[in-house]
Design an enzyme around this catalytic site. Sequence first.
Site, PDB file in Angstrom:
ATOM      1  N   HIS A   1      55.378  39.177  49.153  1.00  0.00           N
ATOM      2  CA  HIS A   1      54.662  38.308  47.993  1.00  0.00           C
ATOM      3  C   HIS A   1      55.711  38.080  47.027  1.00  0.00           C
ATOM      4  O   HIS A   1      56.383  39.155  46.627  1.00  0.00           O
ATOM      5  CB  HIS A   1      53.358  39.194  47.661  1.00  0.00           C
ATOM      6  CG  HIS A   1      52.519  38.164  46.717  1.00  0.00           C
ATOM      7  ND1 HIS A   1      52.163  38.883  45.505  1.00  0.00           N
ATOM      8  CD2 HIS A   1      52.240  36.907  46.511  1.00  0.00           C
ATOM      9  CE1 HIS A   1      51.449  37.751  44.822  1.00  0.00           C
ATOM     10  NE2 HIS A   1      51.761  36.728  45.478  1.00  0.00           N
TER      11      HIS A   1
ATOM     12  N   ASP B   1      69.397  21.145  51.632  1.00  0.00           N
ATOM     13  CA  ASP B   1      70.394  20.213  52.346  1.00  0.00           C
ATOM     14  C   ASP B   1      71.536  20.786  52.594  1.00  0.00           C
ATOM     15  O   ASP B   1      71.774  21.874  52.576  1.00  0.00           O
ATOM     16  CB  ASP B   1      70.524  18.878  51.367  1.00  0.00           C
ATOM     17  CG  ASP B   1      71.285  19.209  49.892  1.00  0.00           C
ATOM     18  OD1 ASP B   1      71.896  20.058  49.806  1.00  0.00           O
ATOM     19  OD2 ASP B   1      71.054  18.453  49.088  1.00  0.00           O
TER      20      ASP B   1
ATOM     21  N   HIS C   1      68.434  20.525  37.677  1.00  0.00           N
ATOM     22  CA  HIS C   1      69.147  20.924  38.769  1.00  0.00           C
ATOM     23  C   HIS C   1      70.119  22.084  38.505  1.00  0.00           C
ATOM     24  O   HIS C   1      70.108  22.912  39.629  1.00  0.00           O
ATOM     25  CB  HIS C   1      69.929  19.668  39.694  1.00  0.00           C
ATOM     26  CG  HIS C   1      70.715  20.095  40.723  1.00  0.00           C
ATOM     27  ND1 HIS C   1      69.975  20.295  41.908  1.00  0.00           N
ATOM     28  CD2 HIS C   1      71.992  20.162  41.180  1.00  0.00           C
ATOM     29  CE1 HIS C   1      70.849  20.794  42.927  1.00  0.00           C
ATOM     30  NE2 HIS C   1      71.944  20.501  42.444  1.00  0.00           N
TER      31      HIS C   1
ATOM     32  N   ALA D   1      67.926  17.466  48.406  1.00  0.00           N
ATOM     33  CA  ALA D   1      66.795  17.629  49.326  1.00  0.00           C
ATOM     34  C   ALA D   1      66.705  19.033  49.246  1.00  0.00           C
ATOM     35  O   ALA D   1      67.325  19.749  50.339  1.00  0.00           O
ATOM     36  CB  ALA D   1      67.015  16.915  50.628  1.00  0.00           C
ATOM     37  N   ASN D   2      66.091  19.863  48.409  1.00  0.00           N
ATOM     38  CA  ASN D   2      66.184  21.126  48.283  1.00  0.00           C
ATOM     39  C   ASN D   2      64.840  21.581  47.609  1.00  0.00           C
ATOM     40  O   ASN D   2      64.283  21.104  46.762  1.00  0.00           O
ATOM     41  CB  ASN D   2      67.176  21.951  47.454  1.00  0.00           C
ATOM     42  CG  ASN D   2      68.556  21.242  47.929  1.00  0.00           C
ATOM     43  OD1 ASN D   2      69.179  21.621  48.787  1.00  0.00           O
ATOM     44  ND2 ASN D   2      69.277  20.436  47.042  1.00  0.00           N
TER      45      ASN D   2
END
Length: 134
Positions: free
Chosen positions: A21, A29, A101, A124-125
């Site tokens: 948890h 990417d 980012h 793309a993360n």
Amino acid sequence: MRRDGKILHPALARVISEAGHTDLVVVTDAGLPIPPGAERIDLALRPGLPAFLDVMDAVLEEMSVEGATVAEETAAENPEVFAALRERLAAIGVEPVLVPHVQFKERTHGARAFVRSGEFTPFANVILHAGVPY
């Protein structure tokens, strides 16, 4: 915690099984920097293979996820992936938290593992926050 036994890659299956948890698993990417010493499950075969969304689908199929973090630049720089990612997360009741980012990369430093796709499009993360199936 794994939900099913469909992932064949032994390291990826192990990481999902061992995730507790609130553990973080980053699906990336091909270009996201991975901190030294972090566990890397490198699925990249060649540019675009496997695609980020294909890897996400496999992970979401087996991992209990209660939260997700995405770089806010994803929406502007990669809107198709962002829309598909939001749709997949909404299907499991998760709304992604958006952060710059730079902050996204800082947050990855606490991750249990990085699952690297062959994706060759920017941002793309996603950081997946492990939940429990009960």
